[in-house]
Design a protein around this motif. Sequence first.
Motif, PDB file in Angstrom:
ATOM      1  N   MET A  21      26.369 -65.478 -28.414  1.00 21.52           N
ATOM      2  CA  MET A  21      27.289 -66.443 -27.796  1.00 21.52           C
ATOM      3  C   MET A  21      27.290 -67.762 -28.548  1.00 21.52           C
ATOM      4  N   GLU A  53      22.912 -68.327 -22.123  1.00 17.58           N
ATOM      5  CA  GLU A  53      23.638 -67.830 -23.285  1.00 17.58           C
ATOM      6  C   GLU A  53      22.698 -67.138 -24.264  1.00 17.58           C
ATOM      7  N   VAL A  80      27.300 -64.532 -19.823  1.00 17.92           N
ATOM      8  CA  VAL A  80      26.468 -65.689 -19.487  1.00 17.92           C
ATOM      9  C   VAL A  80      25.852 -65.459 -18.111  1.00 17.92           C
ATOM     10  N   THR A 117      17.854 -65.396 -23.396  1.00 14.63           N
ATOM     11  CA  THR A 117      18.893 -66.374 -23.097  1.00 14.63           C
ATOM     12  C   THR A 117      18.271 -67.768 -23.058  1.00 14.63           C
TER      13      THR A 117
END
Length: 129
Positions: free
Chosen positions: A80, A76, A105, A71
């Motif tokens: 995404m 994210e 998220v 992420t």
Amino acid sequence: SSFIEGTLNSSEEGQRRALATNLCLVKGLMQRSVDEVNEIGETPIFAAAADGRNPRDLELLAQANARLDVTDNHGETCVMKAAKAGHAQAIRALAALGADVTAKVLDDCDDAGWSAVALAAYAGQAESV
């Protein structure tokens, strides 16, 4: 292209990764490694997904050992990023490579707990997911 694909399919794992890494460098998909991170925590596969690069580029990054589960600084994933930008082809390619399309998220920001589908809808890109 068929020579490259044939070479990637017939090489041993380490050779395949090295060849994919070199191809990513030549194509400008990364500057040094698949693990390099920009100022907001994005790796090259994030940029490729957000830019809607073709599925083959995403596959090359994955073959070069790009992690699909990391992420960015906002919690994210690359899926995404593709969803928010409306890149359905990139989402499908990432899913086929094993990316989790149901991830939420993870940051404490306003989008916390949102999935790629929710982010795409919020960004006006619902048709991409």
